[in-house]
Design a protein around this motif. Structure first.
Motif, PDB file in Angstrom:
ATOM      1  N   LYS A 156       0.823  -1.207   0.000  1.00 22.75           N
ATOM      2  CA  LYS A 156       0.000   0.000   0.000  1.00 22.75           C
ATOM      3  C   LYS A 156       0.863   1.265   0.000  1.00 22.75           C
ATOM      4  O   LYS A 156       0.616   2.215  -0.753  1.00 22.75           O
ATOM      5  CB  LYS A 156      -0.918   0.008   1.225  1.00 22.75           C
ATOM      6  CG  LYS A 156      -2.055  -0.989   1.171  1.00 22.75           C
ATOM      7  CD  LYS A 156      -2.874  -0.907   2.463  1.00 22.75           C
ATOM      8  CE  LYS A 156      -4.018  -1.892   2.465  1.00 22.75           C
ATOM      9  NZ  LYS A 156      -4.784  -1.841   3.735  1.00 22.75           N
ATOM     10  N   GLN A 165      -0.356   1.911  -9.396  1.00 20.30           N
ATOM     11  CA  GLN A 165      -0.844   0.638  -8.873  1.00 20.30           C
ATOM     12  C   GLN A 165      -0.004  -0.556  -9.326  1.00 20.30           C
ATOM     13  O   GLN A 165      -0.421  -1.701  -9.191  1.00 20.30           O
ATOM     14  CB  GLN A 165      -2.300   0.424  -9.294  1.00 20.30           C
ATOM     15  CG  GLN A 165      -3.249   1.476  -8.744  1.00 20.30           C
ATOM     16  CD  GLN A 165      -3.251   1.523  -7.224  1.00 20.30           C
ATOM     17  OE1 GLN A 165      -3.592   0.548  -6.566  1.00 20.30           O
ATOM     18  NE2 GLN A 165      -2.843   2.657  -6.654  1.00 20.30           N
ATOM     19  N   LYS A 197      -6.499  -9.833  -4.632  1.00 17.80           N
ATOM     20  CA  LYS A 197      -5.990  -8.532  -4.198  1.00 17.80           C
ATOM     21  C   LYS A 197      -4.948  -7.959  -5.162  1.00 17.80           C
ATOM     22  O   LYS A 197      -4.828  -6.752  -5.316  1.00 17.80           O
ATOM     23  CB  LYS A 197      -5.371  -8.658  -2.799  1.00 17.80           C
ATOM     24  CG  LYS A 197      -6.323  -9.149  -1.717  1.00 17.80           C
ATOM     25  CD  LYS A 197      -7.377  -8.129  -1.391  1.00 17.80           C
ATOM     26  CE  LYS A 197      -8.235  -8.553  -0.217  1.00 17.80           C
ATOM     27  NZ  LYS A 197      -9.297  -7.570   0.074  1.00 17.80           N
ATOM     28  N   ILE A 207      -1.571  -4.054  -8.379  1.00 20.70           N
ATOM     29  CA  ILE A 207      -2.525  -4.009  -7.280  1.00 20.70           C
ATOM     30  C   ILE A 207      -3.940  -3.904  -7.836  1.00 20.70           C
ATOM     31  O   ILE A 207      -4.228  -3.051  -8.668  1.00 20.70           O
ATOM     32  CB  ILE A 207      -2.230  -2.805  -6.348  1.00 20.70           C
ATOM     33  CG1 ILE A 207      -0.887  -3.038  -5.640  1.00 20.70           C
ATOM     34  CG2 ILE A 207      -3.349  -2.609  -5.324  1.00 20.70           C
ATOM     35  CD1 ILE A 207      -0.441  -1.880  -4.778  1.00 20.70           C
ATOM     36  N   ILE A 208      -4.807  -4.788  -7.366  1.00 16.21           N
ATOM     37  CA  ILE A 208      -6.197  -4.823  -7.826  1.00 16.21           C
ATOM     38  C   ILE A 208      -7.125  -4.238  -6.776  1.00 16.21           C
ATOM     39  O   ILE A 208      -7.917  -3.343  -7.036  1.00 16.21           O
ATOM     40  CB  ILE A 208      -6.636  -6.271  -8.155  1.00 16.21           C
ATOM     41  CG1 ILE A 208      -5.683  -6.900  -9.173  1.00 16.21           C
ATOM     42  CG2 ILE A 208      -8.077  -6.281  -8.667  1.00 16.21           C
ATOM     43  CD1 ILE A 208      -5.614  -6.180 -10.497  1.00 16.21           C
ATOM     44  N   ASP A 209      -7.022  -4.744  -5.545  1.00 12.29           N
ATOM     45  CA  ASP A 209      -7.925  -4.291  -4.487  1.00 12.29           C
ATOM     46  C   ASP A 209      -7.269  -4.501  -3.129  1.00 12.29           C
ATOM     47  O   ASP A 209      -7.444  -5.534  -2.495  1.00 12.29           O
ATOM     48  CB  ASP A 209      -9.246  -5.070  -4.571  1.00 12.29           C
ATOM     49  CG  ASP A 209     -10.230  -4.638  -3.476  1.00 12.29           C
ATOM     50  OD1 ASP A 209     -10.090  -3.505  -2.995  1.00 12.29           O
ATOM     51  OD2 ASP A 209     -11.123  -5.435  -3.144  1.00 12.29           O
ATOM     52  N   LEU A 210      -6.539  -3.487  -2.675  1.00 10.89           N
ATOM     53  CA  LEU A 210      -5.971  -3.530  -1.328  1.00 10.89           C
ATOM     54  C   LEU A 210      -6.756  -2.586  -0.438  1.00 10.89           C
ATOM     55  O   LEU A 210      -6.280  -1.940   0.374  1.00 10.89           O
ATOM     56  CB  LEU A 210      -4.473  -3.193  -1.367  1.00 10.89           C
ATOM     57  CG  LEU A 210      -3.576  -4.202  -2.095  1.00 10.89           C
ATOM     58  CD1 LEU A 210      -2.116  -3.781  -2.021  1.00 10.89           C
ATOM     59  CD2 LEU A 210      -3.738  -5.597  -1.488  1.00 10.89           C
TER      60      LEU A 210
END
Length: 210
Positions: A156, A165, A197, A207-210
């Protein structure tokens, strides 16, 4: 240089101090990956970041690294200030995380400005406070968080400071900065991918979904 300096520090420093920085400071542009400071070296100036990101690292006796914190636009490094004032060897290393622009302030000016300018004095104290908090967060992370949480926070923060991302680091490089093994990092990254994620690619991590 004057426009970049005012954009980054104009809200902190009065015009007289800005003008002094312009007179004595050395402007530098360094590429991503450039080593700005070696552990064990002597520090001859204090950096004022006008753009980019610098990562600050600690090294153990085996040469393994641990990421301490990032420096961003408008920051400086309190550890650098400590080494400058005490004329001691650096206990940290600093590497450009991105292409970076900075102004190096001569050591002899730091003490003079602390007495002369309230804004500089406040900036120095605030920098000490911020870096100490970041060090405590790193210490808390090592002491209290499991490696899953540390890796998640690392990804993150990496995405935030680089403003994208996609993480352009190998599993081994991540392991170095988290002071763990590549096998552990690879296993946890695969777990995050299975959870949807992130996506693992040959040369990067998306990064997809953190």
């Amino acid at each position: 240089m004057i426009q970049e300096l005012k954009a980054s520090y104009g809200h902190l420093f009065e015009d007289a101090l800005i003008n002094e920085i312009l007179q004595v400071g050395t402007y530098k542009e360094v590429p991503e990956g450039f080593k700005l400071m070696e552990i064990g070296g002597y520090v001859k100036g204090m950096p004022l970041l006008v753009s980019g990101v610098i990562k600050v690292l600690r090294e153990d006796k085996n040469g393994d690294e641990l990421l301490l914190y990032y420096l961003e636009k408008g920051d400086t490094c309190s550890m650098t200030m400590t080494c400058c004032m005490g004329q001691t060897k650096s206990e940290i290393g600093a590497i450009a995380e991105t292409d970076t622009k900075l102004i190096m302030v001569p050591v002899q000016k730091m003490e003079e400005w602390t007495a002369k300018y309230k804004s500089w004095r406040n900036f120095v104290f605030e920098s000490y406070h911020n870096r100490l908090n970041e060090l405590l967060q790193t210490l808390d992370s090592i002491a209290f968080d499991n490696m899953d949480e540390r890796l998640l926070n690392y990804l993150k923060e990496k995405a935030r400071v680089n403003d994208e991302q996609i993480i352009h680091n190998t599993h081994q490089e991540i392991a170095y900065e988290l002071h763990t093994s590549r096998v552990v990092v690879s296993r946890l990254l695969k777990k995050l991918e299975n959870l949807g994620k992130i996506e693992l690619h040959r040369n990067n991590i998306q990064i997809i979904d953190l």
